[in-house]
Write an enzyme that holds these catalytic residues in place. Sequence first.
Site, PDB file in Angstrom:
ATOM      1  N   ASP A 258      -4.558  49.451  14.919  1.00 29.42           N
ATOM      2  CA  ASP A 258      -5.431  50.332  15.689  1.00 29.42           C
ATOM      3  C   ASP A 258      -6.201  51.301  14.783  1.00 29.42           C
ATOM      4  O   ASP A 258      -5.655  51.819  13.808  1.00 29.42           O
ATOM      5  CB  ASP A 258      -4.548  51.151  16.646  1.00 29.42           C
ATOM      6  N   GLU A 317      -8.576  46.576  13.816  1.00 28.17           N
ATOM      7  CA  GLU A 317      -9.568  47.125  14.747  1.00 28.17           C
ATOM      8  C   GLU A 317     -10.565  47.942  13.933  1.00 28.17           C
ATOM      9  O   GLU A 317     -10.523  49.165  13.882  1.00 28.17           O
ATOM     10  CB  GLU A 317      -8.921  48.013  15.826  1.00 28.17           C
TER      11      GLU A 317
HETATM   12  C1  GLC Z   1      -8.390  52.667  19.383  1.00 31.38           C
HETATM   13  C2  GLC Z   1      -7.946  52.161  20.724  1.00 31.38           C
HETATM   14  C3  GLC Z   1      -8.267  53.184  21.766  1.00 31.38           C
HETATM   15  C4  GLC Z   1      -7.548  54.449  21.434  1.00 31.38           C
HETATM   16  C5  GLC Z   1      -7.875  54.904  20.018  1.00 31.38           C
HETATM   17  C6  GLC Z   1      -6.953  55.983  19.572  1.00 31.38           C
HETATM   18  O1  GLC Z   1      -9.747  52.781  19.298  1.00 31.38           O
HETATM   19  O2  GLC Z   1      -8.537  50.922  20.985  1.00 31.38           O
HETATM   20  O3  GLC Z   1      -7.925  52.750  23.039  1.00 31.38           O
HETATM   21  O4  GLC Z   1      -7.890  55.452  22.339  1.00 31.38           O
HETATM   22  O5  GLC Z   1      -7.736  53.862  19.101  1.00 31.38           O
HETATM   23  O6  GLC Z   1      -5.683  55.476  19.303  1.00 31.38           O
END
Ligand code: GLC
Length: 585
Positions: A258, A317
Amino acid sequence: MGKDTKQKLGFCEGNKCACLMFLVVVGAIAAVVCVTLLVEDIRDIYDHGENNSSLKWWQKTIIYQIYPRSFQDSDGDGIGDLKGIISRLDYFEYIHVDTIWLSPFFESPMKDFGYDVSNYTAIAKVFGTMEDFDELMKQAKKRGIRVIIDFVPNHSSTEHDWFNRSRHAKDDKDPFWDFYVWNDGITLANGTRVPPNNWQSVFGGPAWELDSVRDMFYYHAYLTSQADLNYRNPKVLEKIGEVIRFWMTKGVDGLRIDAIPHLFEAKDTSLNLPEPEPGEGPDLYLYTQNQPEIFDVVKQWRKIIDEFGSDRFLLAEAFGISREDRRKYYEAGSVPFYFQLIKAKARCCATAACLQGIIQEGLDISGSWPNFVIGNHDNLRIADSMGQKYADAMNLMLLTLPGTPTSYYGEELGMKGGDYKGLPPKDPKAITSGNLNNSRDSERNPMQWNSSTNAGFTSGSPWLPITKNTDYKNVNVESMKTDNTSSLNLYRRLAEIRQLPAFRTTNIVFPDKVGKVLVYERYDDQTSYLIVINVDSSPQRLDLRAGDITTGVRIFSTKSVIEERIELGNVFLQPGEGVIIRMDD
Ligand code: GLC
Ligand code: MG
């Protein structure tokens, strides 16, 4: 038989096109089209089975993202849970999905619905127990389903024990002293304490928060309750390494990392964000995103998961990254999600040229393994961003592009997001930013399983209601299973078609000139398939003859389950219609 596909795709152009078109239309009226009325399982169409055995499992799979909170509730509290997921595992066999990725289910105060972890190796009660997780792994393995879990290393909840120890640490002899990104800030002449700089949080407002216990500021890329871990501290890497080993030992097949671009902030906290250049937007995360130190950490994580076998998967991500950084994520042993298709509508109206450009950019990775995504828990569902009419076509595109596709739950139904306008938002992003358009509630609406109350998601009161606009009486798994032409069954057939050898390659070619219809060819040394998707709002007629190839078999259409021999010179598509044509040699 190496095919000169570029030449094959010398599609019709300009005046010549209009002229040909006329002839073709006239010709087509007279043409006897061979219709195969047999609506057979696509499986029978191909007989190659699994080849390409050199591919790893994650190169042959579809990843299906589950937002546990919204997938299936088992205990009537209105919130989805692990037992709920277990009860739905057979569904993945039905849609031919063999990898699921679970958004966070770890212990958390749920300020960001689990992306604020207070214990990385415990399960949030609302989602179940560790026994439930073990059972989920067991049941998934039994069905040949791989499990990828979310891994949220950038920040922990401020309710994490590490943060508690860090805020109470008295000096640097305490091992938790530097666990987070602490700063004294600046004391103004009038005695007021202000943050060390003007860095901004992603959810809006300053990225520094004064902690009353330690009397220092801590940095948070997201909510004030999501404090960033300090990756310049080797002890943090050690602890997080233990977390990775914990889950690898549990048998998970991969991690989705993440918010990785936020892992590091500039060392020099005296740097302030500059005023934007005239006519340009501010670069809000200049010093807090995409810092060069990230890649070494990804490499370390890759090494850790390799202790458990080299085929475990690491997905990053990584949003808003440059081409060069994309290369570095690959080099570090991860696959960075390629998100641009999600933004196609906003970025360039999702015209054929727009989509083609985005796809080509996604493939511009010098031989690395591609991946595409059209939806997730942070962005509007496809039926809302593109329009319902295009939902099936977008699944067709996603599942016929090279590389690994990621589907967000419910997208296989062409499901709309909930209509929560007028209701107080649950999404902290909307709340903190004060911008309701920012709310991610819509795409987190409950999965629609059947036409009973609450769409079979829960026997209680769902945490996000099922709203009228999603038409759950018709748009649900059970009803759609019985209809051959439903989005669900289209998705299912596409998932089968993907297993054809040509789609296992990364071969793809586009026509030289893009019109209003998205066209590309996927091929191996045996067979060529044309993917033709009308993303325009009016019907389109096309001449897709390529050299002396003038006919093909339409093996898939979003509008029909009938397999049909067709004249390539006269392909007619309604708006939102997409087809796959197997070219005759
Ligand atoms: C990422 C996740 C999102 C979350 C953020 C903070 O972007 O996809 O849903 O709010 O991280 O952890
Ligand atoms: Mg529940």
